[in-house]
Design a protein around this motif. Structure first.
Motif, PDB file in Angstrom:
ATOM      1  N   VAL A  33       0.837  -1.207   0.000  1.00 37.36           N
ATOM      2  CA  VAL A  33       0.000   0.000   0.000  1.00 37.36           C
ATOM      3  C   VAL A  33       0.867   1.251   0.000  1.00 37.36           C
ATOM      4  N   ALA A  34       1.915   1.263   0.828  1.00 34.03           N
ATOM      5  CA  ALA A  34       2.799   2.435   0.899  1.00 34.03           C
ATOM      6  C   ALA A  34       3.493   2.686  -0.433  1.00 34.03           C
ATOM      7  N   LEU A  35       3.965   1.631  -1.087  1.00 32.24           N
ATOM      8  CA  LEU A  35       4.647   1.799  -2.371  1.00 32.24           C
ATOM      9  C   LEU A  35       3.662   2.215  -3.464  1.00 32.24           C
ATOM     10  N   GLY A  36       2.463   1.657  -3.447  1.00 29.73           N
ATOM     11  CA  GLY A  36       1.457   2.055  -4.428  1.00 29.73           C
ATOM     12  C   GLY A  36       1.094   3.528  -4.302  1.00 29.73           C
ATOM     13  N   LEU A  37       0.892   3.990  -3.068  1.00 31.23           N
ATOM     14  CA  LEU A  37       0.582   5.405  -2.844  1.00 31.23           C
ATOM     15  C   LEU A  37       1.773   6.289  -3.204  1.00 31.23           C
ATOM     16  N   SER A  38       2.977   5.792  -2.969  1.00 28.07           N
ATOM     17  CA  SER A  38       4.181   6.568  -3.302  1.00 28.07           C
ATOM     18  C   SER A  38       4.325   6.753  -4.815  1.00 28.07           C
ATOM     19  N   GLY A  96      -2.173  13.015  -7.013  1.00 26.47           N
ATOM     20  CA  GLY A  96      -1.518  11.747  -7.302  1.00 26.47           C
ATOM     21  C   GLY A  96      -1.731  10.729  -6.192  1.00 26.47           C
ATOM     22  N   LEU A  97      -1.645  11.190  -4.948  1.00 29.37           N
ATOM     23  CA  LEU A  97      -1.870  10.310  -3.796  1.00 29.37           C
ATOM     24  C   LEU A  97      -3.285   9.745  -3.803  1.00 29.37           C
ATOM     25  N   LEU A  98      -4.281  10.618  -4.013  1.00 29.68           N
ATOM     26  CA  LEU A  98      -5.672  10.165  -4.002  1.00 29.68           C
ATOM     27  C   LEU A  98      -5.987   9.300  -5.222  1.00 29.68           C
TER      28      LEU A  98
END
Length: 346
Positions: free
Chosen positions: A107-112, A238-240
């Motif tokens: 999840v962290a890498l996808g959001l990044s 981009g985050l959302l």
């Protein structure tokens, strides 16, 4: 006492007049009218399961609309957010399904990835001075084409259970036997909407974004860091967008490279329907949410009536044209009034 009543009457009338001029007010009226029409004409429209299903279906678009709203308020525009969502989702799916990485890291890498693509848009706009619409259209083409090239258009069906298992916060059964569930996408949409509202109305960054969108040159002259604000706006979108992509895969249980494509106009239409100006500095979170609700009602009602889906695309196109025309006309009227006022003072 009569004097007090007479004094309060004009004040109440003025408040009512201001309310009528707000986009949220007439948009709410249109929603009520649409609900009444479709409720009478389309069987099954006015049911709780249908309403909850609409909320979940459009939660992904609502999350992207929150990010786009911030960019529009800042005076920019972004057409690449659906491609950003697709890329972020597919990268996360590869990390989860092929490498077996744990959920927090995926999840962290996808959001990044989504945040980085948004910041890349901001860099092109601020440092290279490319107009936002040109930069983001180019980024949309590049990122989506790279995704399709390296993925071969192949979907990933073997997502881990932690990603595809439905998360239900509330569940009840109606008298007809239908299950009504409040699921993760709905809760995420509510949380993102509240967070965006707090950012734009309760923080100095939000106030600066409104000021920059209203007059970027004036904002620069009083010391606002325009570049930093652009990175905040596009990075937030981009985050959302990445979050929306992850939730879309959660809803359908697979990662499809082109699943998010062609949602750009619907999301943009919802934002401008809700009062977000294409010239910047104007818009509210409740207005954008009402825009999403109206589009959801229109599409669902037309589907239940058996109307072609192409007609809904016509509605979206006309919405953008009408909103843009109103923005241009109102700005011309404002400039004319300022010119007349300056001439009168001279």
């Amino acid at each position: 006492m009569p004097d007090a009543a007479q004094a309060s009457s004009p004040s109440a009338a003025a408040a009512l007049a201001r309310l009528r001029r707000r986009p949220e007010a007439w948009l709410f009226g249109v929603i009520v009218l649409a609900v009444a029409v479709f409720g009478a004409a389309a069987p099954g429209f006015l049911t709780l399961p249908n309403a909850i299903d609409l909320l979940e279906t459009y939660s992904v678009q609502a999350i992207m609309a929150m990010g786009l709203f911030v960019v529009l308020v800042s005076g920019g525009i972004d057409i690449s957010f659906a491609a950003t969502a697709s890329v972020s989702q597919y990268v996360a799916a590869l990390l989860a399904a092929r490498l077996g990485l744990p959920a927090p890291l995926v999840v962290a890498l996808g959001l990044s990835v989504g945040t980085a693509l948004g910041c890349l848009n901001a860099a092109l706009i601020h440092f290279v001075r490319i107009p936002s619409i040109i930069a983001t259209i180019a980024m949309m083409s590049v990122t989506f084409s790279l995704l399709m090239y390296f993925s071969g258009g192949r979907s990933i069906y073997d997502l881990p259970d932690w990603w595809t298992t439905r998360v239900t916060f509330y569940e009840t059964e109606t008298a007809s036997g239908d299950l009504v569930r409040v699921t993760l996408p709905i809760v995420a949409m509510i949380a993102v909407s509240l967070g965006t509202w707090a950012l734009m109305t309760r923080s100095s960054v939000g106030r600066q974004l409104y000021a920059m969108g209203g007059n970027a040159e004036a904002a620069r002259r009083i010391g606002m860091r325009i570049g930093r604000l652009q990175f905040v706006a596009y990075g937030f979108l981009g985050l959302l967008a990445a979050l929306a992509g992850l939730l879309q895969a959660h809803r359908v249980g697979e990662s499809v490279p082109n699943a998010m494509v062609n949602t750009e106009l619907a999301v943009l239409s919802a934002a401008v329907l809700g009062g977000a100006s294409l010239t910047g500095g104007i818009g509210t979170v409740p207005g954008v949410l009402l825009g999403i609700v109206l589009l959801a009602i229109l599409q669902n009602g037309l589907n239940l009536l058996g109307v072609s889906s192409y007609f809904f695309q016509i509605v979206i196109g006309l919405t953008i044209l009408a909103s843009t025309s109103l923005t241009v006309l109102s700005s011309r009227r404002g400039r004319r009034h300022r010119t007349l006022g300056e001439a009168a003072h001279a």
